[in-house]
Design a protein around this motif. Structure first.
Motif, PDB file in Angstrom:
ATOM      1  N   GLN A 495     -28.715 -47.392  40.533  1.00 28.53           N
ATOM      2  CA  GLN A 495     -27.835 -46.691  41.513  1.00 28.53           C
ATOM      3  C   GLN A 495     -26.903 -45.547  40.816  1.00 28.53           C
ATOM      4  N   SER A 496     -26.372 -45.853  39.751  1.00 32.45           N
ATOM      5  CA  SER A 496     -25.278 -44.875  39.170  1.00 32.45           C
ATOM      6  C   SER A 496     -25.895 -43.588  38.658  1.00 32.45           C
ATOM      7  N   PHE A 497     -27.033 -43.764  38.173  1.00 31.01           N
ATOM      8  CA  PHE A 497     -27.909 -42.678  37.760  1.00 31.01           C
ATOM      9  C   PHE A 497     -28.157 -41.587  38.758  1.00 31.01           C
ATOM     10  N   VAL A 498     -28.530 -42.322  39.917  1.00 36.16           N
ATOM     11  CA  VAL A 498     -29.044 -41.535  41.140  1.00 36.16           C
ATOM     12  C   VAL A 498     -28.075 -40.804  42.141  1.00 36.16           C
ATOM     13  N   ARG A 499     -26.907 -41.782  42.063  1.00 38.54           N
ATOM     14  CA  ARG A 499     -25.846 -41.450  42.994  1.00 38.54           C
ATOM     15  C   ARG A 499     -25.534 -39.753  43.059  1.00 38.54           C
ATOM     16  N   HIS A 500     -25.253 -39.312  41.854  1.00 38.71           N
ATOM     17  CA  HIS A 500     -24.811 -37.828  41.793  1.00 38.71           C
ATOM     18  C   HIS A 500     -26.095 -37.009  41.265  1.00 38.71           C
ATOM     19  N   LEU A 510     -31.359 -37.946  32.234  1.00 38.33           N
ATOM     20  CA  LEU A 510     -31.435 -39.371  31.864  1.00 38.33           C
ATOM     21  C   LEU A 510     -32.624 -39.966  32.781  1.00 38.33           C
ATOM     22  N   CYS A 511     -32.592 -39.711  34.167  1.00 36.24           N
ATOM     23  CA  CYS A 511     -33.745 -40.246  34.869  1.00 36.24           C
ATOM     24  C   CYS A 511     -34.997 -39.911  34.343  1.00 36.24           C
ATOM     25  N   LYS A 512     -35.139 -38.422  33.925  1.00 34.19           N
ATOM     26  CA  LYS A 512     -36.331 -37.929  33.540  1.00 34.19           C
ATOM     27  C   LYS A 512     -36.772 -38.855  31.972  1.00 34.19           C
ATOM     28  N   ALA A 513     -35.769 -39.121  31.276  1.00 33.00           N
ATOM     29  CA  ALA A 513     -36.089 -39.793  30.171  1.00 33.00           C
ATOM     30  C   ALA A 513     -36.796 -41.266  30.224  1.00 33.00           C
ATOM     31  N   MET A 523     -45.263 -48.484  32.448  1.00 31.14           N
ATOM     32  CA  MET A 523     -44.521 -49.404  33.316  1.00 31.14           C
ATOM     33  C   MET A 523     -44.092 -48.422  34.728  1.00 31.14           C
ATOM     34  N   LYS A 524     -44.088 -48.859  35.768  1.00 22.30           N
ATOM     35  CA  LYS A 524     -43.916 -47.734  36.850  1.00 22.30           C
ATOM     36  C   LYS A 524     -42.271 -47.949  37.215  1.00 22.30           C
ATOM     37  N   VAL A 525     -41.880 -46.736  37.748  1.00 22.37           N
ATOM     38  CA  VAL A 525     -40.286 -46.629  37.602  1.00 22.37           C
ATOM     39  C   VAL A 525     -40.067 -46.729  39.307  1.00 22.37           C
ATOM     40  N   ILE A 526     -39.096 -47.534  39.789  1.00 20.98           N
ATOM     41  CA  ILE A 526     -38.119 -47.518  41.149  1.00 20.98           C
ATOM     42  C   ILE A 526     -37.011 -47.071  41.085  1.00 20.98           C
ATOM     43  N   ALA A 527     -36.671 -45.788  41.596  1.00 18.99           N
ATOM     44  CA  ALA A 527     -35.288 -45.232  41.584  1.00 18.99           C
ATOM     45  C   ALA A 527     -34.445 -46.281  42.696  1.00 18.99           C
ATOM     46  N   GLU A 528     -33.270 -46.638  42.616  1.00 15.24           N
ATOM     47  CA  GLU A 528     -32.492 -47.385  43.353  1.00 15.24           C
ATOM     48  C   GLU A 528     -31.389 -46.532  43.951  1.00 15.24           C
ATOM     49  N   GLY A 529     -30.941 -46.813  45.121  1.00 12.72           N
ATOM     50  CA  GLY A 529     -29.792 -46.036  45.845  1.00 12.72           C
ATOM     51  C   GLY A 529     -30.312 -44.717  46.103  1.00 12.72           C
ATOM     52  N   VAL A 530     -31.345 -44.347  46.588  1.00 12.90           N
ATOM     53  CA  VAL A 530     -31.865 -43.260  46.880  1.00 12.90           C
ATOM     54  C   VAL A 530     -31.388 -42.875  48.377  1.00 12.90           C
ATOM     55  N   GLU A 531     -30.493 -41.826  48.452  1.00 14.38           N
ATOM     56  CA  GLU A 531     -29.575 -41.639  49.814  1.00 14.38           C
ATOM     57  C   GLU A 531     -29.963 -40.643  50.382  1.00 14.38           C
ATOM     58  N   ARG A 536     -34.276 -37.674  46.405  1.00 14.69           N
ATOM     59  CA  ARG A 536     -35.926 -37.962  46.680  1.00 14.69           C
ATOM     60  C   ARG A 536     -36.777 -36.936  45.943  1.00 14.69           C
ATOM     61  N   ASN A 537     -36.407 -35.770  46.441  1.00 14.26           N
ATOM     62  CA  ASN A 537     -37.211 -34.493  45.627  1.00 14.26           C
ATOM     63  C   ASN A 537     -37.222 -34.330  44.278  1.00 14.26           C
ATOM     64  N   LEU A 538     -35.692 -34.406  43.753  1.00 17.97           N
ATOM     65  CA  LEU A 538     -35.817 -34.419  42.579  1.00 17.97           C
ATOM     66  C   LEU A 538     -36.734 -35.444  41.650  1.00 17.97           C
ATOM     67  N   LEU A 539     -36.537 -36.625  42.017  1.00 19.69           N
ATOM     68  CA  LEU A 539     -37.319 -37.977  41.436  1.00 19.69           C
ATOM     69  C   LEU A 539     -38.732 -37.661  41.607  1.00 19.69           C
ATOM     70  N   THR A 540     -39.179 -37.075  42.898  1.00 15.09           N
ATOM     71  CA  THR A 540     -40.520 -36.988  43.154  1.00 15.09           C
ATOM     72  C   THR A 540     -41.092 -36.127  42.025  1.00 15.09           C
ATOM     73  N   ALA A 541     -40.523 -34.787  41.900  1.00  5.78           N
ATOM     74  CA  ALA A 541     -40.705 -33.775  40.931  1.00  5.78           C
ATOM     75  C   ALA A 541     -40.938 -34.438  39.377  1.00  5.78           C
ATOM     76  N   ALA A 542     -39.839 -35.419  39.000  1.00  4.76           N
ATOM     77  CA  ALA A 542     -39.649 -35.968  37.888  1.00  4.76           C
ATOM     78  C   ALA A 542     -40.574 -37.073  37.694  1.00  4.76           C
ATOM     79  N   GLY A 543     -41.472 -36.984  38.520  1.00  2.93           N
ATOM     80  CA  GLY A 543     -42.660 -38.167  38.154  1.00  2.93           C
ATOM     81  C   GLY A 543     -42.249 -39.696  38.486  1.00  2.93           C
ATOM     82  N   CYS A 544     -41.222 -39.682  39.299  1.00  2.00           N
ATOM     83  CA  CYS A 544     -40.845 -41.366  39.641  1.00  2.00           C
ATOM     84  C   CYS A 544     -41.774 -41.883  40.718  1.00  2.00           C
ATOM     85  N   ASP A 545     -42.204 -42.948  40.561  1.00  3.91           N
ATOM     86  CA  ASP A 545     -43.166 -43.846  41.135  1.00  3.91           C
ATOM     87  C   ASP A 545     -42.707 -44.187  42.666  1.00  3.91           C
TER      88      ASP A 545
END
Ligand code: C2E
Ligand code: MG
Ligand code: MG
Length: 569
Positions: A495-500, A510-513, A523-531, A536-545
């Motif tokens: 969550q600490s990477f997703v919060r800001h 960092l998330c992209k890396a 491996m698949k990626v799950i982002a925690e603490g998506v508020e 959500r849009n940034l993570l989707t664009a970055a290819g997060c699963d």
């Protein structure tokens, strides 16, 4: 022949000196009227005197250690005056090459004149060097740490007690610092114990260099050190020591070619403000240390009365926790995990909750650490798994045929595997489920474990087709090479990477890396603490699963979960 005692006066004709010679002891025969002292060869040797030399008692007195001389004189006088049945004294004398050695001198008056004045006294002097050396070694071993050669816990306690002398200066303050090296266990597991030991020795040197000679640095065991700061006049010196300690312990350690980066957490308590005894002071520093660690490590924290209350609360919760399972005070909530590309939900994380009979709802952050420390986590984790397994069976029928629930498994559950429980895979099979219905969430630290038992259990999960997910990724001692060694299915970005998360931020980079790396390792990626929608849009664009967070839904009771899913259909 002496008329009173029957002993032979001339030592050359005596039998008893021969007997003493035979047992290799140093004997003496002191004639008080002349001060003349006949002694065996061993005695002369003991004092570094030439054999055959004529000696007076004064020659030997001169060789007694100045600190002991008065005591020897007093004891001898007491015997000569007939106040003690034997003369007995342990003291130091100067031997050959001027070295001090401990001797045991024993003797008795053999004859007295009519007035009772002593005429002659005989005795032995025994070299105690070997015994004193052995005693010193035992003392050394029981007061010092053999690895770092620093004082140990016992010695520190002694020094505390001495420093707290109540008759001394009443303004006197002491500080007790407990230092814990963050992530040392991971380093030890990764690089092996030999290098771990070398690191501890180096850390000990660095700590010693931060304080004055009058302060005491001790090793408390493992990666924990303590410092006693004496005669604290103001907090300026203390603050300087604290910041220096944090600084020097975060400098790289070189174990072979590679630099290893650690940090330290420090708990501080002050005498007499926070406690009046050594044990209480250490306990308070330990509570402050606990807070420093909880606040993110690499920092120090002072003890406060609130901390003491919190510590007492932990003890009470620990007692209550024993009843929680038999009295059915736990329940499980489920938080949806959404597939970002499609918006579909067919995964959830099981999270335990505790409905305390008097304190109300308690979150896992407040009781999981206690359950881990007491070992209750093993039973508790087993119960959560059983709830999740039954739930996933229901939801595979009701919601989605591939529904999957993830269950958090504490490192303690791996370290103390229960032999009384049926293996998870067997339990799943009994419910008619495949391994793919469950994912086990583990933390990074577990992967660094060198224990065969832990590794076998992790590999067994993969063999059974049970998913393995790496929780809170990025917060631990991340070592990418370890990810490959195990069959990890999911990485959960903490969550600490997703919060800001905002566009063009370091966190996004960092998330992209993490996503690129995880995908490269299949491996698949799950982002925690998506508020938020932006995250959500940034993570989707970055290819997060996948995404999990309050922005999709808070953890819910099964009935609410089912109602939410109905709105998605
Ligand atoms: P976790 O496994 O990383 O679980 C995610 C935590 O983040 C959960 O906290 C969840 O409620 C919270 N969370 C989810 N989305 C958001 C969000 O958008 N914003 C914020 N601020 N928080 C969010 P929870 O349920 O309090 O659990 C805390 C931790 O306790 C868990 O972290 C897990 O490590 C542990 N835990 C929970 N249940 C169990 C269990 O059954 N067994 C074990 N061993 N540990 C558990
Ligand atoms: Mg989790
Ligand atoms: Mg997590």
């Amino acid at each position: 022949m002496d008329s009173q005692t029957g002993y032979c006066l001339d030592p050359t004709l005596c039998v008893w000196p021969l007997a003493l010679d035979a047992i290799c002891d140093s004997w003496w025969d002191w004639h008080l009227s002349t001060s003349r002292l006949f002694g065996s060869a061993d005695l002369l040797h003991l004092y570094g005197l030439a054999s055959g030399q004529t000696v007076s008692v004064h020659d030997l007195n001169r060789l007694i250690h100045p600190e002991d001389a008065l005591r020897v004189q007093r004891d001898r006088q007491a015997h000569l005056e007939g106040r003690t049945p034997v003369y007995y004294s342990e003291h130091r004398v100067q031997g050959p090459e001027g070295r001090w050695k401990w001797i045991l001198s024993r003797g008795q008056v053999l004859s007295r004149d009519r007035q009772g004045q002593p005429l002659r006294m005989v005795g032995t002097d025994t070299d105690l060097s070997a015994q004193k050396d052995a005693e010193h070694q035992v003392w050394q071993q029981s007061h010092f740490d053999t690895l770092t050669l620093l004082p140990n816990r016992r010695m520190l306690s002694d020094r505390f007690t001495k420093a707290m002398n109540p008759h001394g200066n009443s303004d006197l303050q002491l500080a007790c610092l407990l230092i814990d090296l963050d992530h040392f266990k991971e380093v030890n597991d990764t690089f092996g114990h030999e290098r771990g030991d070398a690191l501890l020795i180096e850390a000990a040197h660095r700590i010693v260099r931060c304080v004055r000679d009058t302060d005491t640095v001790a090793r408390m065991g493992g990666d924990e050190f303590a410092v006693l700061i004496n005669g604290l006049q103001n907090t300026g010196y203390l603050e300087r020591v604290l910041s220096q300690l944090l600084h020097v312990l975060s400098d790289p350690f070189y174990l072979g070619a590679d630099p290893v980066f650690l940090s330290a957490s420090i708990g501080v308590s002050i005498y007499p403000d926070h406690a009046c005894g050594a044990d209480d002071l250490l306990r308070n520093a330990d509570q402050a240390l606990y807070v420093a660690k909880g606040a993110g490590r690499g920092r120090f924290h002072y003890f406060t009365p609130e901390l003491q209350q919190a510590a007492q609360m932990r003890v009470r919760l620990g007692q209550d926790l024993r009843l929680a399972l038999p009295e059915q005070q736990f329940f499980v909530v489920y938080q949806p995990i959404m597939e970002l590309a499609t918006g579909v939900i067919h995964k959830a994380e099981a999270l335990i909750r505790w409905q305390h009979p008097t304190r109300g709802l308690i979150g896992p952050a407040d009781f999981i650490p206690i359950a881990e420390a007491t070992g209750l986590i093993v039973e508790m984790g087993e119960w959560v798994f059983q709830q999740a397994a039954r739930q996933v069976r229901a939801w595979r029928t009701m919601l989605h045929p591939k529904f999957q629930i993830s269950v958090n498994k504490s490192p303690v559950q791996f370290q103390k595997p229960s032999s009384t429980h049926t293996p998870w895979m067997t339990q799943l099979q009994q419910l008619g489920l495949g391994g793919d219905s469950i994912v086990v969430e583990i933390t990074e630290g577990l992967l660094l474990s060198n224990s065969d038992g832990v590794i076998d259990q992790l590999l067994q999960l993969s063999d059974d087709g049970i998913g393995v997910s790496l929780d809170d990724f990025g917060t631990g001692y991340s070592s990418l090479s370890y990810l490959q060694k195990f069959d990890i299915d999911f990485v959960k970005i903490d969550q600490s990477f997703v919060r800001h998360l905002i566009a063009d931020s370091t966190d996004l980079a960092l998330c992209k890396a993490i996503i690129a790396m995880a995908h490269a390792l299949d491996m698949k990626v799950i982002a925690e603490g998506v508020e938020t929608q932006l995250q959500r849009n940034l993570l989707t664009a970055a290819g997060c699963d996948y995404a999990q967070g309050y922005g999709i839904s808070k953890p819910m009771l099964p009935a609410d979960f089912e109602a939410l899913m109905a709105t998605f259909k």
